[in-house]
Enzyme design. Sequence first.
Site, PDB file in Angstrom:
ATOM      1  N   LYS A  69      -4.829  30.245  86.385  1.00 54.30           N
ATOM      2  CA  LYS A  69      -5.398  30.788  87.634  1.00 54.30           C
ATOM      3  C   LYS A  69      -4.507  30.414  88.818  1.00 54.30           C
ATOM      4  O   LYS A  69      -3.930  29.308  88.847  1.00 54.30           O
ATOM      5  CB  LYS A  69      -6.797  30.205  87.809  1.00 54.30           C
ATOM      6  CG  LYS A  69      -7.621  30.778  88.947  1.00 54.30           C
ATOM      7  CD  LYS A  69      -9.047  30.200  88.863  1.00 54.30           C
ATOM      8  CE  LYS A  69      -9.910  30.684  90.014  1.00 54.30           C
ATOM      9  NZ  LYS A  69     -11.253  30.069  89.982  1.00 54.30           N
ATOM     10  N   SER A 164     -15.126  33.034  90.131  1.00 56.49           N
ATOM     11  CA  SER A 164     -13.918  33.499  90.758  1.00 56.49           C
ATOM     12  C   SER A 164     -12.705  33.547  89.837  1.00 56.49           C
ATOM     13  O   SER A 164     -11.632  34.010  90.233  1.00 56.49           O
ATOM     14  CB  SER A 164     -13.582  32.612  91.949  1.00 56.49           C
ATOM     15  OG  SER A 164     -13.384  31.292  91.520  1.00 56.49           O
ATOM     16  N   SER A 188     -17.537  29.331  88.368  1.00 53.71           N
ATOM     17  CA  SER A 188     -16.389  30.240  88.414  1.00 53.71           C
ATOM     18  C   SER A 188     -15.638  30.440  87.122  1.00 53.71           C
ATOM     19  O   SER A 188     -14.793  31.317  87.046  1.00 53.71           O
ATOM     20  CB  SER A 188     -15.393  29.752  89.474  1.00 53.71           C
ATOM     21  OG  SER A 188     -15.971  29.907  90.738  1.00 53.71           O
TER      22      SER A 188
END
Lengths: 517, 495
Positions: A69, A164, A188
């Site tokens: 990420k 997210s 997330s």
Amino acid sequence: QVSVALKEGQVTPTQLCQRCLALIRSTKFLNAYITVAEETALKQAEESEKRYRRGQPLGVLDGIPVSVKDNFNTAGIETTCASNMLKGYISPYNATVVQKLLDQGAVLLGKTNLDEFAMGSGSTDGVFGPVRNPWSYSRQYKEKSVSKSHSEDEESNWVITGGSSGGSAAAVSSFTCFAALGSDTGGSTRNPAAHCGVVGLKPTYGLISRHGLIPLVNSMDVPGILTRCVDDAAVVLGSIAGHDPKDSTTIQDNFMPFELPDLTDVSKLSIGIPKEYHAPGLSSEILALWSKAADLFKDAGAKVIEVSLPHTRYSIVCYHVLCTAEVASNMARFDGLEYGHRSDMNESTESMYAATRREGFNDVVRGRILSGNYFLLKQNYENYFIKAQKVRRLIANDFVKVFRSGVDILLTPTTLSDAVPYMEFIKEDNRTRSTQDDILTQAANMAGLPAVSVPTALSEKGLPVGLQFIGRSFQEKQLLTIAKWFEKQVKFPMIQLEEVKRLDHGVFQHQKSASFS
Amino acid sequence: WVPVVGLEIHAQISSNSKLFSGSQVQFAAPPNSLVSFFDASLPGTLPVLNRRCVEAAVMTGLALNCRINKKSLFDRKHYFYADLPAGYQITQQRVPIAVNGSLSYSLCIDNKMSQMVTKTVRIKQIQLEQDSGKSLHDDIRSQTLVDLNRAGVGLMEVVMEPDMCCGEEAAAAVRELQLILQALGSSQAVMAEGQLRVDANVSVHHPGEPYGVRTEVKNINSLRFLAKAVDYEIQRQIEELENGGTILNETRAFDSKLGCTVPMRDKEGKQDYRFMPEPNLPPLILYDAKSLPANMSHQQVVNIDWIHERLPDLPSVKRAKLVEQYGILPEHSFTLLNEDGLTEFFENVVKQTQMKPRKVIGWILNDLLSYLKQHSLTVKESPVSSFLLADLLNLLEKKEISAAAAKQVLAELWKGEGKTPLEIVKEKKLELIQDQKELEQICQVVIDGHENEVMAIKAGNRKVLNKLIGLVQRETHGRSNPVLVKQLLEKKLSE
């Protein structure tokens, strides 16, 4: 399995890497990747290949393509957090978890997309645009969707990944990598995992180093792991967990990586079903699946009991106060002075700071900063921050009480519904969405407990639904063992994506759940 | 009017690396050459507490009679400024590492070294915190230059309660603190290098009334300026109030050129620092002998008792020892400790001479020290070494020269031309006349030449004898032993 294939020479790391890179290119419309590090990845693959030829692979992860990420620092590779503030920022160092993966020989394909600074539950609010759920393009979804005309609707009908860590979830789900790192502050990692039909593990707070993870809420953030099966998650966990002297919040105890046993007898287990997780807005579909899962355990001989976590309903509000407060603090460093975006405004330091921060942050980030600073004002501190901390303690104690009463693990839904279409999602603002979507995942972050979302079944729309297991602190082995048993029982179907089929996946063909372990 | 003065003193911790990161601590290094990722607030970096800094704070707390908090916490203090990269400073606002101590210091009454009075100031707390970087304002090019070398260096903030009443007391208290820190080694405390900075809180009120509004004078970097700034501020406030004005609760700076305090532009309005616990640092736990777990060695934790046992002698103890060992006066011990290296010099001289320490001290404090002060030299820079001085004092002790001659020799030695005292004595013919007959002759000459004085003495005015002694001294160019001369004169006069 792919690891075995690598060892046996059925496929080489370079071939594997190239296939993944090709797949990334052909699935570009998913917008899962912000940066693809093609050159360095191929180099890493080459190195791995040399090791395999010598018969000296570094471990199970050697040569395995992974993605990370974009809020993890990666040396020499742009790290943006999907924000204008860090566009063009090249990290000078690797996050500890990234370093650990690289030290095991993993091949870093690229940085995945997210909500700006990990604030959001849709992966829709980053400056590089939203991430599309690969399942939007799956045969399973297309078959079930009522389409008037073909391509138009496909364009507008695509569903979100959740967030997210949506980019990481999409990357794993679409087979462009075998594992990905996400982060989990309020859900997330688990939320997009559930929506994308992959395994999403949130480890216990303090087990894995946060050094190099650009923080959202320091007291709740953990690096998250996304994989296609539970065994893989255990392998990745084993390679990145453990005390880091650079992170003073990691525990000192020695961490021993473990292999998951094949559980056959669940009769000694006690599964708790927290009644408060029957939250308002929970779709009847998911409720039914949750029930079915509970029955699954019951039928197999486990003890399934209803439990209560009475302070669950306060967790969102409590989270809101604590999260925004820490955000306001953590974002204070972004002033354009030392790194990142700097505004051209240079009348004074203050005006430069103000302009830089206005230009660099999106509305979501700015909104949270304002809220957070409000809660931290001297006159408000006692009533908001301190109170929220007290409530946090109560929420954590709820779990302690339940686990102490003999329950081994909790079973809950991960999300309120399956993934919604993007056009529908954006009708509500980020804050509203976060408030709604985080409700089932958020409390585990408050309490620092490990939790994992396991893909369970497809919804009526043909989209993935996951269920969540929450375990005792630092009992990841037990948590994942039970999750693995569950995974075996439900036999979640593989995604049927054109793009994946098109590439010659000799490796992927002979596996039901394409794993690498 | 009753003036009230409190102090907040920031002392840079003497350590190899910074409080929360591994970059080096060094004065006057090239700009931005000692900055780690954490110091520059690069995203994703985390603080890691430096053990040495904790030990320094514990030592200082013990030396100041504080209670050491076995559990203390770290907080973030937020404000935006170019020299604060993270937008917050990590400090200890809620529970600092040490509280409730005291510091004793001495003052001379009426500037007479012979009369000293001891005062005490309460120490409210000592807290660990980060230093900020340095910003230099270039008004010509309208830019600010930022050097982060200092950002993140460990500080001990020592808070002294408003128990002081004037500049002199404030300076004396800080001086004593400086000596303590230097004795402990926890800080080098050199004000000129910014290792010790003082903020003074000053207010005035009428006796019996509540305390007045206070102002803060920030960043004073010398003891002299501290005394001046405090006294000026007290005066300013008194004048303001007597003219019917009010005192604003503001921050001021000391303008050393003008000798006055001025309002600081940057710190307008009251700041809300939005304190928040530092989430990346667990509570700091310290142990003592009782609470130390069985299987832990002192290397794994910070053990307060272990540190206590190894504290070096504090200045007050050193002074007492000097007085006892050498028979000097307490005032002398103060001066000895006050000058860097002077105690050592004194002790070296004593070792190398037969002269009693009580006499040596006079030469050290009256002669050597005044020369040093005149030429603005430190003890280390003295052209007269302890060896040379001892040599000289030995000549005096053996009565080979007079005290007056010795002073002359010292003046010569001061030139640093490499001559020994003996060489100088021979060169300038300063030896005391040893030949008694020669002295007797000279005495006789003087007596013969001063009938009036002789008659006055014989009449009972003994004081005039000193004049004759003086005359003999002049005749002998200072080469006569006054005691012996007096004896000889008296003998002759009584004949």
